[in-house]
Design a protein around this motif. Structure first.
Motif, PDB file in Angstrom:
ATOM      1  N   ARG A 298       0.806  -1.221   0.000  1.00 54.67           N
ATOM      2  CA  ARG A 298       0.000   0.000   0.000  1.00 54.67           C
ATOM      3  C   ARG A 298       0.837   1.269   0.000  1.00 54.67           C
ATOM      4  O   ARG A 298       0.422   2.299  -0.512  1.00 54.67           O
ATOM      5  CB  ARG A 298      -0.957  -0.012   1.188  1.00 54.67           C
ATOM      6  CG  ARG A 298      -2.044   1.039   1.059  1.00 54.67           C
ATOM      7  CD  ARG A 298      -3.102   0.863   2.126  1.00 54.67           C
ATOM      8  NE  ARG A 298      -2.576   1.098   3.467  1.00 54.67           N
ATOM      9  CZ  ARG A 298      -3.322   1.061   4.565  1.00 54.67           C
ATOM     10  NH1 ARG A 298      -4.612   0.772   4.470  1.00 54.67           N
ATOM     11  NH2 ARG A 298      -2.788   1.290   5.752  1.00 54.67           N
ATOM     12  N   ILE A 301      -0.098   5.810   0.324  1.00 57.56           N
ATOM     13  CA  ILE A 301      -1.438   6.183  -0.154  1.00 57.56           C
ATOM     14  C   ILE A 301      -2.437   5.150   0.337  1.00 57.56           C
ATOM     15  O   ILE A 301      -2.309   3.951   0.056  1.00 57.56           O
ATOM     16  CB  ILE A 301      -1.475   6.243  -1.697  1.00 57.56           C
ATOM     17  CG1 ILE A 301      -0.427   7.230  -2.224  1.00 57.56           C
ATOM     18  CG2 ILE A 301      -2.867   6.636  -2.175  1.00 57.56           C
ATOM     19  CD1 ILE A 301      -0.642   8.659  -1.809  1.00 57.56           C
ATOM     20  N   HIS A 302      -3.439   5.621   1.064  1.00 55.79           N
ATOM     21  CA  HIS A 302      -4.447   4.677   1.549  1.00 55.79           C
ATOM     22  C   HIS A 302      -5.877   5.143   1.309  1.00 55.79           C
ATOM     23  O   HIS A 302      -6.809   4.357   1.436  1.00 55.79           O
ATOM     24  CB  HIS A 302      -4.245   4.396   3.046  1.00 55.79           C
ATOM     25  CG  HIS A 302      -4.171   5.643   3.890  1.00 55.79           C
ATOM     26  ND1 HIS A 302      -5.281   6.325   4.291  1.00 55.79           N
ATOM     27  CD2 HIS A 302      -3.094   6.313   4.377  1.00 55.79           C
ATOM     28  CE1 HIS A 302      -4.909   7.377   5.007  1.00 55.79           C
ATOM     29  NE2 HIS A 302      -3.585   7.398   5.082  1.00 55.79           N
ATOM     30  N   THR A 303      -6.065   6.429   0.964  1.00 55.78           N
ATOM     31  CA  THR A 303      -7.424   6.947   0.750  1.00 55.78           C
ATOM     32  C   THR A 303      -7.464   7.749  -0.545  1.00 55.78           C
ATOM     33  O   THR A 303      -6.721   8.726  -0.704  1.00 55.78           O
ATOM     34  CB  THR A 303      -7.850   7.867   1.917  1.00 55.78           C
ATOM     35  OG1 THR A 303      -7.734   7.140   3.148  1.00 55.78           O
ATOM     36  CG2 THR A 303      -9.299   8.315   1.736  1.00 55.78           C
ATOM     37  N   VAL A 304      -8.327   7.337  -1.471  1.00 55.76           N
ATOM     38  CA  VAL A 304      -8.452   8.054  -2.739  1.00 55.76           C
ATOM     39  C   VAL A 304      -9.919   8.333  -3.024  1.00 55.76           C
ATOM     40  O   VAL A 304     -10.807   7.566  -2.613  1.00 55.76           O
ATOM     41  CB  VAL A 304      -7.826   7.271  -3.922  1.00 55.76           C
ATOM     42  CG1 VAL A 304      -6.380   6.920  -3.650  1.00 55.76           C
ATOM     43  CG2 VAL A 304      -8.635   6.016  -4.252  1.00 55.76           C
ATOM     44  N   LEU A 326      -8.932  -1.786  -6.530  1.00 55.76           N
ATOM     45  CA  LEU A 326      -8.158  -0.982  -5.585  1.00 55.76           C
ATOM     46  C   LEU A 326      -8.473  -1.374  -4.140  1.00 55.76           C
ATOM     47  O   LEU A 326      -7.575  -1.402  -3.284  1.00 55.76           O
ATOM     48  CB  LEU A 326      -8.419   0.502  -5.811  1.00 55.76           C
ATOM     49  CG  LEU A 326      -7.887   1.090  -7.130  1.00 55.76           C
ATOM     50  CD1 LEU A 326      -8.214   2.579  -7.221  1.00 55.76           C
ATOM     51  CD2 LEU A 326      -6.387   0.863  -7.293  1.00 55.76           C
ATOM     52  N   ASN A 327      -9.727  -1.677  -3.859  1.00 53.50           N
ATOM     53  CA  ASN A 327     -10.074  -2.149  -2.520  1.00 53.50           C
ATOM     54  C   ASN A 327      -9.342  -3.449  -2.189  1.00 53.50           C
ATOM     55  O   ASN A 327      -8.847  -3.645  -1.074  1.00 53.50           O
ATOM     56  CB  ASN A 327     -11.589  -2.375  -2.403  1.00 53.50           C
ATOM     57  CG  ASN A 327     -12.356  -1.085  -2.212  1.00 53.50           C
ATOM     58  OD1 ASN A 327     -11.844  -0.123  -1.646  1.00 53.50           O
ATOM     59  ND2 ASN A 327     -13.587  -1.041  -2.687  1.00 53.50           N
ATOM     60  N   ILE A 331      -6.659  -0.262  -0.760  1.00 53.15           N
ATOM     61  CA  ILE A 331      -6.933   1.169  -0.879  1.00 53.15           C
ATOM     62  C   ILE A 331      -8.397   1.454  -0.529  1.00 53.15           C
ATOM     63  O   ILE A 331      -9.309   0.751  -0.988  1.00 53.15           O
ATOM     64  CB  ILE A 331      -6.648   1.665  -2.313  1.00 53.15           C
ATOM     65  CG1 ILE A 331      -5.176   1.409  -2.676  1.00 53.15           C
ATOM     66  CG2 ILE A 331      -6.981   3.147  -2.457  1.00 53.15           C
ATOM     67  CD1 ILE A 331      -4.182   2.175  -1.848  1.00 53.15           C
ATOM     68  N   ASP A 332      -8.627   2.474   0.267  1.00 53.60           N
ATOM     69  CA  ASP A 332      -9.977   2.934   0.584  1.00 53.60           C
ATOM     70  C   ASP A 332     -10.425   3.866  -0.544  1.00 53.60           C
ATOM     71  O   ASP A 332      -9.924   4.988  -0.672  1.00 53.60           O
ATOM     72  CB  ASP A 332      -9.971   3.662   1.934  1.00 53.60           C
ATOM     73  CG  ASP A 332     -11.336   4.243   2.304  1.00 53.60           C
ATOM     74  OD1 ASP A 332     -12.341   3.862   1.666  1.00 53.60           O
ATOM     75  OD2 ASP A 332     -11.390   5.080   3.227  1.00 53.60           O
ATOM     76  N   TRP A 398      -5.678   5.842 -12.205  1.00 52.27           N
ATOM     77  CA  TRP A 398      -5.640   4.823 -11.159  1.00 52.27           C
ATOM     78  C   TRP A 398      -4.582   3.752 -11.435  1.00 52.27           C
ATOM     79  O   TRP A 398      -4.039   3.163 -10.490  1.00 52.27           O
ATOM     80  CB  TRP A 398      -7.019   4.185 -10.976  1.00 52.27           C
ATOM     81  CG  TRP A 398      -7.495   3.369 -12.147  1.00 52.27           C
ATOM     82  CD1 TRP A 398      -8.224   3.806 -13.209  1.00 52.27           C
ATOM     83  CD2 TRP A 398      -7.256   1.966 -12.358  1.00 52.27           C
ATOM     84  NE1 TRP A 398      -8.463   2.762 -14.080  1.00 52.27           N
ATOM     85  CE2 TRP A 398      -7.889   1.630 -13.580  1.00 52.27           C
ATOM     86  CE3 TRP A 398      -6.595   0.976 -11.650  1.00 52.27           C
ATOM     87  CZ2 TRP A 398      -7.859   0.330 -14.101  1.00 52.27           C
ATOM     88  CZ3 TRP A 398      -6.565  -0.314 -12.165  1.00 52.27           C
ATOM     89  CH2 TRP A 398      -7.197  -0.630 -13.370  1.00 52.27           C
ATOM     90  N   LEU A 401      -1.362   4.581  -9.852  1.00 52.86           N
ATOM     91  CA  LEU A 401      -1.339   4.220  -8.430  1.00 52.86           C
ATOM     92  C   LEU A 401      -0.978   2.746  -8.252  1.00 52.86           C
ATOM     93  O   LEU A 401      -0.155   2.391  -7.399  1.00 52.86           O
ATOM     94  CB  LEU A 401      -2.694   4.511  -7.789  1.00 52.86           C
ATOM     95  CG  LEU A 401      -2.877   4.076  -6.336  1.00 52.86           C
ATOM     96  CD1 LEU A 401      -1.845   4.722  -5.423  1.00 52.86           C
ATOM     97  CD2 LEU A 401      -4.284   4.391  -5.870  1.00 52.86           C
ATOM     98  N   MET A 405       2.405   1.026  -6.442  1.00 49.27           N
ATOM     99  CA  MET A 405       2.294   0.050  -5.358  1.00 49.27           C
ATOM    100  C   MET A 405       3.086  -1.233  -5.616  1.00 49.27           C
ATOM    101  O   MET A 405       3.219  -2.064  -4.726  1.00 49.27           O
ATOM    102  CB  MET A 405       0.820  -0.306  -5.143  1.00 49.27           C
ATOM    103  CG  MET A 405      -0.023   0.855  -4.655  1.00 49.27           C
ATOM    104  SD  MET A 405      -1.789   0.464  -4.671  1.00 49.27           S
ATOM    105  CE  MET A 405      -1.858  -0.801  -3.395  1.00 49.27           C
TER     106      MET A 405
END
Length: 408
Positions: A298, A301-304, A326-327, A331-332, A398, A401, A405
């Protein structure tokens, strides 16, 4: 809806298609509730139902006016109305027929003709667009704000993967993405490489055709389509598994190739095969979820907040796949309120209808930032650039991202 086609439309491909689409419309008005321009302007003629009525009048032989052209110009072609319509009205195809008729019957003012001709000639031509974008990025701090908004900061490019793999997929590089946001293509190739898939770009392939098509240069758009098919066909014959799209606007257009060339005996069957192979990257990576998960971590970055482009959720009817993947990677992902509404980018719309475009952008950013994200992600180069011009919060594709990762 009953129709009575005028003689000039009867027994023509456009006439038959318009007639079939119009007959599905039952005037229910559900479409107005999800139309961005109707929400802003409150004018029935700036919503799908009103525009459908204007097109009906045109194909039945009524005079076509500058007012008609204006209402059709204001349409984003976001196709949110298609997702809402209970009757399956193919509004996107209908408005292209309507726009074609208005271009034939209503002369535009000189300034509009010049601007649209320049856009159709310049933007899809990477030989012209790329050096101009490089120059703009070099002098970006000195540019006026309106122009600076159209020139993203230059990216520090990732390295393209060099490994070869038995599994190969084609990818459309696009006309503007390689110079505006080259890391989107590179990140896509790097993620696929980590999964044992080699990404192949056919250099002869260029613009998907969307820009010229939506500006009314239909013949030139079809030339773009045929050029891409010719560029891809040898790779298709050699067994390419898929044609990967990471710009959802391009993907929505390429998936229409069979329809666009349905009356071309030399290309109709090839176009069908191209459509069968074309898949957005969000359709491909979920198949690799089990393999991808252990390859990623992760990081910071954990919240998008996720903005699903209209060309993905309405044009291609792809929903939920980006969020799910992504979940699964930890990732939230937060969808904003009214996530079905357009951000206002819509290809060249931000240049031809700037007031409406920026009003929609500001509304979208307000709802995205309400999710308190670390970054905003989307799936289309135009949306990303448009949103980034109005916020200091990073806006990225995305798949960038996901690449970030990957465990090194």
């Amino acid at each position: 809806m009953q129709t009575n086609l005028a003689d000039f439309m009867r027994n023509t491909p456009d006439g038959e298609e318009a007639d079939a689409i119009l007959r599905k419309c039952v005037h229910c008005g559900f479409c107005t509730a999800t139309c961005p321009t109707y929400q802003l302007l409150g004018d029935e003629l700036d919503g799908p139902r009103g525009r459908i009525y204007l097109i009906k009048q045109m194909v039945e032989g009524a005079p076509v006016t500058r007012s008609t052209q204006l209402h059709l110009d204001r349409c984003l072609t976001c196709r949110s109305c298609e997702s809402t319509c209970p009757s399956g009205v193919q509004y996107g195809k209908l408005i292209e027929i309507g726009r074609k008729l208005t271009e034939e019957k209503v002369p535009r003012p000189f300034g509009q003709r010049l601007m649209r001709r320049m856009l159709a000639s310049f933007v899809p031509n990477s030989t012209l667009f790329t050096p101009a974008m490089r120059l703009g990025q070099h002098f970006r701090p000195l540019l006026p704000k309106k122009l600076r908004d159209k020139v993203p900061q230059r990216q520090r490019q990732l390295e393209w993967p060099t490994a070869t793999h038995p599994r190969k997929m084609l990818m459309l590089a696009g006309c503007v993405q390689p110079s505006m946001m080259p890391n989107v293509n590179i990140a896509t190739a790097r993620v696929l490489d980590a999964l044992g898939v080699q990404t192949v770009i056919a250099p002869e392939a260029g613009c998907c055709g969307a820009i010229r098509l939506h500006l009314g240069y239909n013949d030139e758009a079809l030339d773009d389509v045929r050029q891409n098919i010719d560029a891809w066909w040898p790779h298709v014959e050699q067994g390419a598994e898929a044609i990967v799209m990471n710009a959802s606007g391009c993907g929505a257009t390429v998936k229409e190739y069979a329809h666009l060339l349905r009356n071309d005996p030399a290309y109709a069957e090839k176009a069908k095969r191209i459509v069968e192979l074309t898949r957005d990257i969000s359709e491909i990576l979920p198949d690799f979820e089990e393999a991808l998960t252990p390859l990623t971590r992760r990081r910071a970055i954990h919240t998008v907040a996720y903005h699903p482009p209209c060309t993905l959720q309405h044009g291609q009817q792809i929903r939920g796949k980006v969020e799910h993947l992504l979940n699964a990677l930890g990732i939230d992902v937060r969808l904003p309120a009214d996530s079905h509404l357009c951000c206002g980018s819509a290809g060249t719309y931000s240049l031809t209808q700037p007031a409406l475009s920026y009003a929609l952008r500001n509304q979208k950013l307000e709802k995205l930032k309400a999710q308190e994200p670390q970054i905003i992600v989307s799936a289309n180069v135009g949306c990303i650039a448009h949103l980034q011009s109005g916020t200091s919060t990073p806006v990225v594709h995305w798949v960038e991202l996901v690449e970030h990762m990957l465990a090194s």
